[in-house]
Scaffold this active site. Structure first.
Site, short mmCIF file in Angstrom:
data_model
loop_
_atom_site.label_atom_id
_atom_site.label_comp_id
_atom_site.label_asym_id
_atom_site.label_seq_id
_atom_site.Cartn_x
_atom_site.Cartn_y
_atom_site.Cartn_z
N TYR A 130 -2.98 -1.44 -1.87
CA TYR A 130 -2.29 -2.43 -2.70
C TYR A 130 -1.96 -3.72 -1.95
O TYR A 130 -1.41 -4.64 -2.55
CB TYR A 130 -1.03 -1.81 -3.31
CG TYR A 130 -1.35 -0.87 -4.45
CD1 TYR A 130 -1.27 -1.30 -5.78
CD2 TYR A 130 -1.81 0.41 -4.21
CE1 TYR A 130 -1.60 -0.45 -6.82
CE2 TYR A 130 -2.14 1.27 -5.25
CZ TYR A 130 -2.03 0.83 -6.55
OH TYR A 130 -2.38 1.67 -7.59
N SER A 147 -4.07 12.53 -3.74
CA SER A 147 -4.10 11.30 -2.95
C SER A 147 -3.75 11.59 -1.50
O SER A 147 -4.38 11.07 -0.57
CB SER A 147 -3.12 10.27 -3.53
OG SER A 147 -3.54 9.80 -4.78
N ALA A 192 -7.75 7.46 -4.08
CA ALA A 192 -6.35 7.77 -3.81
C ALA A 192 -5.46 6.63 -4.26
O ALA A 192 -5.84 5.46 -4.17
CB ALA A 192 -6.14 8.02 -2.32
N LYS A 193 -4.27 6.98 -4.74
CA LYS A 193 -3.28 5.95 -5.03
C LYS A 193 -2.50 5.75 -3.72
O LYS A 193 -1.38 6.23 -3.55
CB LYS A 193 -2.35 6.37 -6.18
CG LYS A 193 -1.51 5.21 -6.73
CD LYS A 193 -0.79 5.61 -8.00
CE LYS A 193 0.11 4.49 -8.53
NZ LYS A 193 -0.65 3.33 -9.03
N ALA A 194 -3.17 5.08 -2.80
CA ALA A 194 -2.67 4.90 -1.45
C ALA A 194 -2.02 3.53 -1.30
O ALA A 194 -2.54 2.53 -1.78
CB ALA A 194 -3.82 5.02 -0.44
#
Length: 295
Positions: A164, A64, A158-160
């Site tokens: 969120y 990420s 990506a877990k950006a």
């Protein structure tokens, strides 16, 4: 869980290579990650003192960051070790872990090539026990206004942290209306995911789930797909249109926090939590338990 604000809790946090008192784990208000979303994170669970799929989470954290054009200055093995250390130092067995990496405050502007990359890891108690009968009643989910972005416009693999923002907005709106979460469509109006969990449906014994090409292919999602296939269930990863929801029997969501949670309602659509949801909920809970070491 405790109602104490997270910045006021007691305990220990791993911060840039050191274990520091919880309340001392701070950053400057002009950190790039706060202003421009140059931050990535993971959500992980420990069961009986063992972190489930820790290495997969550490690998995704590193990936990420690379997608966001920065390199976390620790190896996957070092991140794994740091997570174990903070868990042990905190004296936790059943816990949630939050590794987070971000650009620091050396430069303040869109460009930040020379900013230091920070990494912190926190853990707090989160028991995995629940009343299965209560959970099998299913949660209620609203339809979100915002959609997951086109992968050509955002780093969807990506877990950006920045991705969120619309999840928070959507979940707040849903909770104000009495729902537990919100279902998001993708940029083309197809079913995507909930605000922090992947979604599955069943029909005629077949499990259907959206193709994860514009949102995160969750580690729990992949685990549950593997568990379903072990049971002999057919799993169809495909495009799902919202109007198809009327024809599904069961629905459940998956995630490190959600584990496997049955769903009773999504907007106007109703579901009856049944055998497939129950089986995979139980199989997942068995899968995450620490395995006995071979002699």
């Amino acid at each position: 869980m405790s109602a104490t604000p997270f910045d006021q809790r007691d305990g220990w946090i791993w911060y840039d290579g050191q274990i520091v008192p919880w309340k001392d784990a701070q950053l400057h208000v002009l950190s790039h990650g706060l202003h421009y979303g140059s931050s990535v994170f993971e959500g992980e669970r420990a069961y009986g003192g063992e972190i489930f799929k820790s290495t997969e989470h550490s690998e995704r954290l590193k990936k990420s960051a690379q997608i966001l054009d920065f390199e976390i200055p620790y190896t996957v093995a070092e991140i794994d070790a740091a997570k174990r250390l903070v868990l042990e130092k905190s004296g936790l067995k059943d816990a949630y872990l939050r590794p987070v990496a971000w650009r620091g405050s050396e430069m303040m502007g869109v460009a930040a090539q020379d900013n230091k990359i920070h990494l912190a890891i926190a853990a707090w108690e989160w028991p995995s026990y629940f009343d299965p009968a209560q959970k099998m009643k299913g949660i209620r989910i609203d339809m979100a206004e915002y959609r997951r972005p086109d992968p050509a416009t955002a780093p969807s693999a990506a877990k950006a942290a920045g991705l969120y923002m619309i999840c928070t907005i959507s979940k707040h709106k849903a909770e104000r209306k009495g729902y537990a979460d919100a279902l998001m469509l993708d940029w083309q109006g197809r079913v995507a995911e909930c605000t922090g969990a992947n979604v599955f449906f069943t029909r005629d014994g077949v499990i259907h789930t959206p193709l994860a090409d514009c949102f995160l292919d969750g580690i729990t999602r992949r685990t549950v797909i593997d568990l379903a296939k072990r049971r002999g269930f057919e799993v169809a990863e495909r495009r799902i249109m919202p109007e198809e929801l009327a024809g599904f029997n069961e629905c459940f969501i998956t995630g490190s926090a959600a584990e496997v949670t049955p769903v009773a309602e999504i907007g106007p659509y109703k579901f009856t939590p049944g055998n497939i949801s129950k089986t995979l909920m139980e199989d997942y809970l068995a899968e995450v338990q620490p395995k006995a070491k071979a002699a």
